[in-house]
Design an enzyme around this catalytic site. Structure first.
Site, short mmCIF file in Angstrom:
data_model
loop_
_atom_site.label_atom_id
_atom_site.label_comp_id
_atom_site.label_asym_id
_atom_site.label_seq_id
_atom_site.Cartn_x
_atom_site.Cartn_y
_atom_site.Cartn_z
N SER A 22 0.88 -1.17 0.00
CA SER A 22 0.00 0.00 0.00
C SER A 22 0.92 1.22 0.00
O SER A 22 2.10 1.11 0.36
CB SER A 22 -0.93 -0.01 1.22
OG SER A 22 -0.21 -0.20 2.41
N GLU A 24 1.39 5.49 0.79
CA GLU A 24 0.87 6.66 1.50
C GLU A 24 1.32 7.95 0.81
O GLU A 24 2.49 8.10 0.46
CB GLU A 24 1.39 6.63 2.94
CG GLU A 24 0.86 7.75 3.80
CD GLU A 24 1.30 7.60 5.26
OE1 GLU A 24 1.07 6.52 5.85
OE2 GLU A 24 1.87 8.55 5.80
N ASP A 116 -1.34 14.60 16.50
CA ASP A 116 -0.37 15.16 17.45
C ASP A 116 -1.02 16.27 18.25
O ASP A 116 -1.99 16.88 17.80
CB ASP A 116 0.86 15.65 16.70
CG ASP A 116 1.72 14.48 16.25
OD1 ASP A 116 1.86 13.52 17.03
OD2 ASP A 116 2.20 14.50 15.10
N PHE A 226 12.12 14.46 10.32
CA PHE A 226 10.79 13.86 10.57
C PHE A 226 10.89 12.84 11.70
O PHE A 226 10.04 12.77 12.59
CB PHE A 226 10.27 13.12 9.34
CG PHE A 226 9.79 13.99 8.20
CD1 PHE A 226 9.57 15.35 8.36
CD2 PHE A 226 9.55 13.42 6.94
CE1 PHE A 226 9.13 16.13 7.30
CE2 PHE A 226 9.10 14.20 5.88
CZ PHE A 226 8.90 15.55 6.06
N HIS A 276 3.76 -1.12 3.76
CA HIS A 276 3.11 0.17 3.52
C HIS A 276 4.24 1.17 3.25
O HIS A 276 5.06 1.44 4.13
CB HIS A 276 2.32 0.57 4.77
CG HIS A 276 1.57 1.86 4.65
ND1 HIS A 276 0.42 2.00 3.90
CD2 HIS A 276 1.81 3.10 5.18
CE1 HIS A 276 -0.02 3.25 3.98
NE2 HIS A 276 0.80 3.94 4.74
P1 FAD Z 1 -3.39 7.00 20.32
O1 FAD Z 1 -3.33 5.56 19.95
O2 FAD Z 1 -4.68 7.54 20.76
O3 FAD Z 1 -2.30 7.19 21.46
C1 FAD Z 1 -1.60 8.38 21.69
C2 FAD Z 1 -0.82 8.29 23.00
O4 FAD Z 1 -1.72 8.35 24.08
C3 FAD Z 1 -0.02 7.01 23.16
O5 FAD Z 1 1.19 7.31 23.79
C4 FAD Z 1 -0.90 6.17 24.05
O6 FAD Z 1 -0.17 5.24 24.80
C5 FAD Z 1 -1.56 7.23 24.90
N1 FAD Z 1 -2.90 6.83 25.32
C6 FAD Z 1 -4.01 6.74 24.53
N2 FAD Z 1 -5.07 6.36 25.25
C7 FAD Z 1 -4.62 6.20 26.51
C8 FAD Z 1 -5.25 5.84 27.74
N3 FAD Z 1 -6.55 5.56 27.80
N4 FAD Z 1 -4.48 5.78 28.85
C9 FAD Z 1 -3.16 6.06 28.81
N5 FAD Z 1 -2.51 6.44 27.69
C10 FAD Z 1 -3.24 6.50 26.57
N6 FAD Z 1 -0.82 12.36 12.22
C11 FAD Z 1 -1.57 13.27 11.55
O7 FAD Z 1 -1.78 14.39 12.05
N7 FAD Z 1 -2.10 13.00 10.30
C12 FAD Z 1 -1.92 11.80 9.71
O8 FAD Z 1 -2.41 11.58 8.60
C13 FAD Z 1 -1.14 10.80 10.38
N8 FAD Z 1 -0.95 9.58 9.83
C14 FAD Z 1 -0.24 8.63 10.53
C15 FAD Z 1 -0.11 7.34 9.98
C16 FAD Z 1 0.60 6.35 10.66
C17 FAD Z 1 0.73 4.96 10.04
C18 FAD Z 1 1.22 6.65 11.91
C19 FAD Z 1 2.03 5.60 12.62
C20 FAD Z 1 1.08 7.92 12.47
C21 FAD Z 1 0.34 8.92 11.81
N9 FAD Z 1 0.15 10.19 12.35
C22 FAD Z 1 -0.59 11.14 11.67
C23 FAD Z 1 0.78 10.56 13.64
C24 FAD Z 1 -0.15 10.34 14.85
O9 FAD Z 1 -1.29 11.19 14.76
C25 FAD Z 1 0.66 10.67 16.12
O10 FAD Z 1 1.67 9.73 16.30
C26 FAD Z 1 -0.15 10.87 17.39
O11 FAD Z 1 0.67 11.50 18.37
C27 FAD Z 1 -0.68 9.59 18.02
O12 FAD Z 1 -1.72 9.08 17.32
P2 FAD Z 1 -2.32 7.62 17.67
O13 FAD Z 1 -3.45 7.40 16.77
O14 FAD Z 1 -1.24 6.62 17.70
O15 FAD Z 1 -2.83 7.92 19.17
#
Ligand code: FAD
Length: 298
Positions: A22, A24, A116, A226, A276
């Site tokens: 895939s 991106e 973020d 990055f 990916h």
């Molecule tokens: P989550 O899984 O919600 O977790 C974030 C943090 O909070 C983790 O450290 C987790 O341990 C902690 N956490 C969550 N819930 C709890 C809880 N209940 N208790 C304690 N701790 C908790 N960013 C963008 O802005 N746009 C994009 O298009 C984008 N694409 C991405 C694609 C991929 C494949 C990846 C790997 C990252 C991407 N990101 C993108 C970055 C991402 O948004 C950041 O890394 C962000 O900081 C975390 O997102 P997440 O979905 O992993 O968060």
């Protein structure tokens, strides 16, 4: 790590093997960037990727552009398109509205992310008033709206805000249990970190695929920047390979393809069959890597 005994060694790849890829992309900002976006999409679409995904800008800044590119990719190439979506800068109702729009447009895949912190990477996470708290909540919210194929993020070098691996893996499991069908990893450059993540996930009972996110190092300066921003480890031995090549783009490009090829083929030899690729809207290096996997245009 459990490796299937019948997996293909990289040197034995002679014809279309069972690899899935895939790609991106990010939503282009200008007409010139949009031209490069389409050129790359049209070069990579004939490889029959499982899907092409389009990222969502920090703070939800690219909402309209992401929606437009995702819909157009699907309409122009017939390739399944996936929209990245975050919880940042929007209420639940606003995020849900975007999901409804994808449902109406026939987009069936979403990469669900928290995003973020609005204050920038390194700042504490502050949920938008009335917004989704984290990716787990977002996955559940998307699932209430439609039958989407949802991917979530995983981190071979640990998410910078997770205090330890137990919290990290618990969080990954929660996201998958909430309705995601796979995780895609953050960029990583030391395959050992990815193998450790697979082992930790397996020990926690995670059975969903954790697809490696491969970032070719088109520009060491840009990619190491990055990586530092998102907490991905850039090993000293990778940095050393690019040292002193700032003014030598030809050698830099050759080293970049060698480093990426080494990473991908080592993963193949470890039994990994799904990749990916983070294209940064460029196709050449990714085309070459896909070719090493035996994935070619028709
Ligand atoms: P989550 O899984 O919600 O977790 C974030 C943090 O909070 C983790 O450290 C987790 O341990 C902690 N956490 C969550 N819930 C709890 C809880 N209940 N208790 C304690 N701790 C908790 N960013 C963008 O802005 N746009 C994009 O298009 C984008 N694409 C991405 C694609 C991929 C494949 C990846 C790997 C990252 C991407 N990101 C993108 C970055 C991402 O948004 C950041 O890394 C962000 O900081 C975390 O997102 P997440 O979905 O992993 O968060």
């Amino acid at each position: 790590m459990n490796v299937p005994s019948d997996h293909r060694k990289s040197r034995e790849i002679v014809e279309r093997p069972p690899f899935q890829v895939s790609f991106e992309f990010f939503p282009p900002k200008t007409d010139v960037m949009e031209e490069r976006f389409w050129e790359s999409v049209h070069k990579l679409a004939p490889l029959h990727p499982r899907f092409v995904s389009v990222t969502y800008g920090a703070g939800g800044s690219t909402r309209e552009r992401t929606m437009r590119m995702v819909s157009q990719v699907k309409a122009e190439t017939g390739v399944d398109a996936a929209a990245h979506l975050t919880c940042v800068g929007a209420t639940k109702a606003e995020v849900d509205q975007v999901v409804h729009a994808y449902k109406t447009a026939g987009i069936k895949r979403i990469v669900a992310l928290r995003g973020d912190p609005p204050g920038g990477v390194g700042q504490p996470w502050v949920q938008h008033p009335g917004g989704y708290t984290n990716a787990t909540e977002l996955v559940a919210g998307i699932g209430r709206i439609g039958d989407f194929d949802i991917s979530v993020a995983a981190y071979p070098d640990k998410h910078p805000q997770s205090p330890n691996w137990d919290v990290e893996i618990d969080n990954l499991k929660r996201k998958l249990d909430a309705g995601a069908s796979r995780a895609i990893t953050q960029m990583f450059f030391d395959n050992a970190a990815y193998y450790r993540l697979l082992d930790r996930a397996a020990a926690a009972g995670i059975t969903a695929p954790i697809v490696p996110g491969i970032q070719p190092i088109h520009s060491f300066k840009q990619i190491s920047g990055f990586a530092a921003k998102c907490g991905a480890n850039m090993p000293a031995w990778v940095a050393a390979r690019f040292e002193g090549l700032e003014e030598d783009p030809e050698t830099h490009a050759l080293v970049a393809s060698a480093v990426a090829a080494e990473q991908v083929l080592e993963l193949v030899d470890a039994g990994i069959t799904e990749f990916h690729f983070l294209t940064l809207n460029r196709s050449n290096l990714v085309l070459a890597l896909a070719r090493l996997l035996g994935v070619r245009p028709d």
